[in-house]
Design an enzyme around this catalytic site. Structure first.
Site, PDB file in Angstrom:
ATOM      1  N   HIS A  93      14.379   7.065  -4.300  1.00 50.77           N
ATOM      2  CA  HIS A  93      14.694   6.082  -5.341  1.00 50.77           C
ATOM      3  C   HIS A  93      13.474   5.863  -6.243  1.00 50.77           C
ATOM      4  O   HIS A  93      13.568   5.868  -7.460  1.00 50.77           O
ATOM      5  CB  HIS A  93      15.126   4.782  -4.663  1.00 50.77           C
ATOM      6  CG  HIS A  93      14.160   4.279  -3.617  1.00 50.77           C
ATOM      7  ND1 HIS A  93      13.603   5.100  -2.661  1.00 50.77           N
ATOM      8  CD2 HIS A  93      13.604   3.055  -3.410  1.00 50.77           C
ATOM      9  CE1 HIS A  93      12.784   4.399  -1.898  1.00 50.77           C
ATOM     10  NE2 HIS A  93      12.765   3.149  -2.329  1.00 50.77           N
ATOM     11  N   ARG A  94      12.308   5.726  -5.611  1.00 48.99           N
ATOM     12  CA  ARG A  94      11.068   5.485  -6.384  1.00 48.99           C
ATOM     13  C   ARG A  94      10.692   6.733  -7.185  1.00 48.99           C
ATOM     14  O   ARG A  94      10.299   6.641  -8.343  1.00 48.99           O
ATOM     15  CB  ARG A  94       9.939   5.099  -5.415  1.00 48.99           C
ATOM     16  CG  ARG A  94       8.606   4.762  -6.095  1.00 48.99           C
ATOM     17  CD  ARG A  94       7.683   4.040  -5.152  1.00 48.99           C
ATOM     18  NE  ARG A  94       8.299   2.822  -4.672  1.00 48.99           N
ATOM     19  CZ  ARG A  94       8.843   2.682  -3.452  1.00 48.99           C
ATOM     20  NH1 ARG A  94       8.795   3.666  -2.565  1.00 48.99           N
ATOM     21  NH2 ARG A  94       9.433   1.555  -3.100  1.00 48.99           N
ATOM     22  N   ASP A 116      10.281  -3.046  -8.000  1.00 48.64           N
ATOM     23  CA  ASP A 116      10.984  -3.874  -7.024  1.00 48.64           C
ATOM     24  C   ASP A 116      12.043  -2.977  -6.405  1.00 48.64           C
ATOM     25  O   ASP A 116      12.771  -2.271  -7.106  1.00 48.64           O
ATOM     26  CB  ASP A 116      11.615  -5.119  -7.649  1.00 48.64           C
ATOM     27  CG  ASP A 116      11.913  -6.152  -6.574  1.00 48.64           C
ATOM     28  OD1 ASP A 116      10.957  -6.718  -6.006  1.00 48.64           O
ATOM     29  OD2 ASP A 116      13.103  -6.382  -6.259  1.00 48.64           O
ATOM     30  N   LYS A 150       9.321  13.397  -0.096  1.00 51.85           N
ATOM     31  CA  LYS A 150       9.934  12.069  -0.287  1.00 51.85           C
ATOM     32  C   LYS A 150       9.873  11.685  -1.761  1.00 51.85           C
ATOM     33  O   LYS A 150      10.849  11.201  -2.329  1.00 51.85           O
ATOM     34  CB  LYS A 150       9.224  11.018   0.571  1.00 51.85           C
ATOM     35  CG  LYS A 150       9.862   9.640   0.382  1.00 51.85           C
ATOM     36  CD  LYS A 150       9.165   8.490   1.068  1.00 51.85           C
ATOM     37  CE  LYS A 150       9.781   7.175   0.610  1.00 51.85           C
ATOM     38  NZ  LYS A 150       9.058   5.982   1.031  1.00 51.85           N
ATOM     39  N   ALA A 187       0.820  -1.213   0.000  1.00 49.99           N
ATOM     40  CA  ALA A 187       0.000   0.000   0.000  1.00 49.99           C
ATOM     41  C   ALA A 187       0.856   1.266   0.000  1.00 49.99           C
ATOM     42  O   ALA A 187       0.496   2.273  -0.635  1.00 49.99           O
ATOM     43  CB  ALA A 187      -0.921   0.003   1.214  1.00 49.99           C
ATOM     44  N   TYR A 199      11.319   0.801   5.874  1.00 47.57           N
ATOM     45  CA  TYR A 199      12.493   1.234   6.621  1.00 47.57           C
ATOM     46  C   TYR A 199      12.608   2.755   6.743  1.00 47.57           C
ATOM     47  O   TYR A 199      13.613   3.267   7.236  1.00 47.57           O
ATOM     48  CB  TYR A 199      13.763   0.684   5.939  1.00 47.57           C
ATOM     49  CG  TYR A 199      13.798  -0.835   5.882  1.00 47.57           C
ATOM     50  CD1 TYR A 199      14.196  -1.598   6.985  1.00 47.57           C
ATOM     51  CD2 TYR A 199      13.413  -1.517   4.728  1.00 47.57           C
ATOM     52  CE1 TYR A 199      14.218  -2.980   6.939  1.00 47.57           C
ATOM     53  CE2 TYR A 199      13.430  -2.906   4.665  1.00 47.57           C
ATOM     54  CZ  TYR A 199      13.833  -3.631   5.772  1.00 47.57           C
ATOM     55  OH  TYR A 199      13.848  -5.008   5.728  1.00 47.57           O
ATOM     56  N   ASP A 200      11.601   3.485   6.302  1.00 48.35           N
ATOM     57  CA  ASP A 200      11.678   4.951   6.330  1.00 48.35           C
ATOM     58  C   ASP A 200      12.063   5.529   7.706  1.00 48.35           C
ATOM     59  O   ASP A 200      12.835   6.482   7.773  1.00 48.35           O
ATOM     60  CB  ASP A 200      10.361   5.581   5.847  1.00 48.35           C
ATOM     61  CG  ASP A 200      10.250   5.583   4.325  1.00 48.35           C
ATOM     62  OD1 ASP A 200      11.291   5.697   3.658  1.00 48.35           O
ATOM     63  OD2 ASP A 200       9.130   5.466   3.808  1.00 48.35           O
ATOM     64  N   PHE A 221       6.705   4.194   4.807  1.00 43.25           N
ATOM     65  CA  PHE A 221       6.480   2.794   5.177  1.00 43.25           C
ATOM     66  C   PHE A 221       7.846   2.108   5.321  1.00 43.25           C
ATOM     67  O   PHE A 221       8.886   2.754   5.169  1.00 43.25           O
ATOM     68  CB  PHE A 221       5.621   2.091   4.113  1.00 43.25           C
ATOM     69  CG  PHE A 221       6.273   2.001   2.757  1.00 43.25           C
ATOM     70  CD1 PHE A 221       6.255   3.086   1.897  1.00 43.25           C
ATOM     71  CD2 PHE A 221       6.924   0.851   2.346  1.00 43.25           C
ATOM     72  CE1 PHE A 221       6.879   3.021   0.644  1.00 43.25           C
ATOM     73  CE2 PHE A 221       7.537   0.760   1.095  1.00 43.25           C
ATOM     74  CZ  PHE A 221       7.514   1.860   0.239  1.00 43.25           C
TER      75      PHE A 221
HETATM   76  P1  ITT Z   1       5.187  -5.809  -3.955  1.00 38.72           P
HETATM   77  O1  ITT Z   1       6.198  -6.844  -4.408  1.00 38.72           O
HETATM   78  O2  ITT Z   1       3.795  -6.336  -3.871  1.00 38.72           O
HETATM   79  O3  ITT Z   1       5.290  -4.531  -4.730  1.00 38.72           O
HETATM   80  P2  ITT Z   1       6.852  -5.757  -1.565  1.00 38.72           P
HETATM   81  O4  ITT Z   1       6.800  -4.949  -0.304  1.00 38.72           O
HETATM   82  O5  ITT Z   1       6.979  -7.254  -1.422  1.00 38.72           O
HETATM   83  O6  ITT Z   1       5.537  -5.393  -2.430  1.00 38.72           O
HETATM   84  P3  ITT Z   1       9.499  -5.570  -2.694  1.00 38.72           P
HETATM   85  O7  ITT Z   1       9.700  -7.026  -2.859  1.00 38.72           O
HETATM   86  O8  ITT Z   1       9.956  -4.655  -3.804  1.00 38.72           O
HETATM   87  O9  ITT Z   1       7.979  -5.201  -2.488  1.00 38.72           O
HETATM   88  O10 ITT Z   1      10.200  -5.133  -1.341  1.00 38.72           O
HETATM   89  C1  ITT Z   1      10.372  -3.795  -1.056  1.00 38.72           C
HETATM   90  C2  ITT Z   1      10.720  -3.633   0.414  1.00 38.72           C
HETATM   91  O11 ITT Z   1      11.807  -2.703   0.530  1.00 38.72           O
HETATM   92  C3  ITT Z   1       9.547  -3.003   1.158  1.00 38.72           C
HETATM   93  O12 ITT Z   1       8.713  -3.988   1.713  1.00 38.72           O
HETATM   94  C4  ITT Z   1      10.252  -2.154   2.203  1.00 38.72           C
HETATM   95  O13 ITT Z   1      10.586  -2.959   3.282  1.00 38.72           O
HETATM   96  C5  ITT Z   1      11.529  -1.736   1.499  1.00 38.72           C
HETATM   97  N1  ITT Z   1      11.342  -0.440   0.815  1.00 38.72           N
HETATM   98  C6  ITT Z   1      11.300  -0.209  -0.535  1.00 38.72           C
HETATM   99  N2  ITT Z   1      11.072   1.084  -0.779  1.00 38.72           N
HETATM  100  C7  ITT Z   1      10.968   1.685   0.413  1.00 38.72           C
HETATM  101  C8  ITT Z   1      10.719   3.014   0.809  1.00 38.72           C
HETATM  102  O14 ITT Z   1      10.480   3.977  -0.069  1.00 38.72           O
HETATM  103  N3  ITT Z   1      10.682   3.283   2.116  1.00 38.72           N
HETATM  104  C9  ITT Z   1      10.898   2.330   3.031  1.00 38.72           C
HETATM  105  N4  ITT Z   1      11.116   1.042   2.754  1.00 38.72           N
HETATM  106  C10 ITT Z   1      11.165   0.720   1.449  1.00 38.72           C
END
Ligand code: ITT
Length: 207
Positions: free
Chosen positions: A187-188, A74, A182, A16, A161-162, A159
């Site tokens: 990165h996103r 990802d 943010k 989410a 590790y923020d 969300f």
């Molecule tokens: P989907 O595959 O369904 O998209 P996911 O949470 O499993 O969801 P990933 O495999 O890409 O997705 O894992 C990404 C993880 O990296 C995410 O659960 C966070 O723990 C961390 N993460 C990625 N981007 C982040 C951000 O902007 N802020 C904080 N943590 C982040």
């Protein structure tokens, strides 16, 4: 002027937090973002060894089951003192099905003995767009966000590790940044900016 109907694009994510950030940036395009939860899509195994491979696999899977173009992200956190962990395993650092809080708690424990001077880290993101499941030329965009890991989680935004990702340019954690800030730095946000430029040719005009 007659406007073409917006193209539906499936977002291949069950996270989410990600979906909120992606939706906010892509609202500039003339597309309707449909969450993959609208379809009966079985879960994908993330077996790739790179962010890019995993993003491609998620997008291909969602495009196949929905029949729509697909976008997937990802991403993860790379901590130098931990040999790059949790990396591509960020979502399951504390085990399969772990919550954000459990992953965060594990990181806080692992980083505790590491001196402040060796706390460098970065978020990475691979963002993929596929026009259809077998699209042989996917759009792949990357983003990297440099920071440091702090011992005390701070902030309530974002969300994952923020709360422990300290952003040196702003003197606070990414969970303390307003969402729009943010998205400009992250990165996103960086990967999405590149994707927006690439997709603008196909889905021109702001709504
Ligand atoms: P989907 O595959 O369904 O998209 P996911 O949470 O499993 O969801 P990933 O495999 O890409 O997705 O894992 C990404 C993880 O990296 C995410 O659960 C966070 O723990 C961390 N993460 C990625 N981007 C982040 C951000 O902007 N802020 C904080 N943590 C982040």
């Amino acid at each position: 002027m007659i406007m073409a109907p917006a193209q539906s694009v499936v977002l291949a994510s069950s996270n989410a937090g990600k979906a909120r950030e992606i939706g906010a940036v892509l609202s500039h395009l003339c597309i309707d973002i449909v969450p993959q939860s609208h379809f009966d899509i079985p879960e994908t195994e993330e077996t790739g060894l790179t962010f890019e491979e995993n993003a491609l696999a998620k997008a291909r899977h969602a495009a196949m089951y929905s029949g729509l173009p697909a976008i997937a992200d990802d991403s993860g956190l790379e901590v130098d003192a931990l040999g790059g962990a949790p990396g591509i395993y960020s979502a399951r650092y504390a085990g399969k099905g772990a919550t954000d809080q459990q992953n965060l708690d594990k990181l806080v424990r692992e980083i505790a003995p590491v001196p402040d001077t060796e706390r460098t880290a970065r978020f990475r993101c691979a963002m993929v767009y596929l026009a259809y499941a077998q699209d042989p030329s996917p759009i792949v965009c990357h983003g990297i966000w440099e920071g440091r890991i702090v011992s005390e989680p701070k902030g309530v935004n974002g969300f994952g590790y923020d709360p422990v990702f300290f952003v040196p340019t702003h003197g606070c954690t990414s969970a303390e940044l307003p969402p729009e800030v943010k998205n400009q730095l992250s990165h996103r946000g960086q990967a999405l900016k590149k994707l927006l430029q690439a997709l603008d040719m196909r889905y021109r005009t702001e709504r």
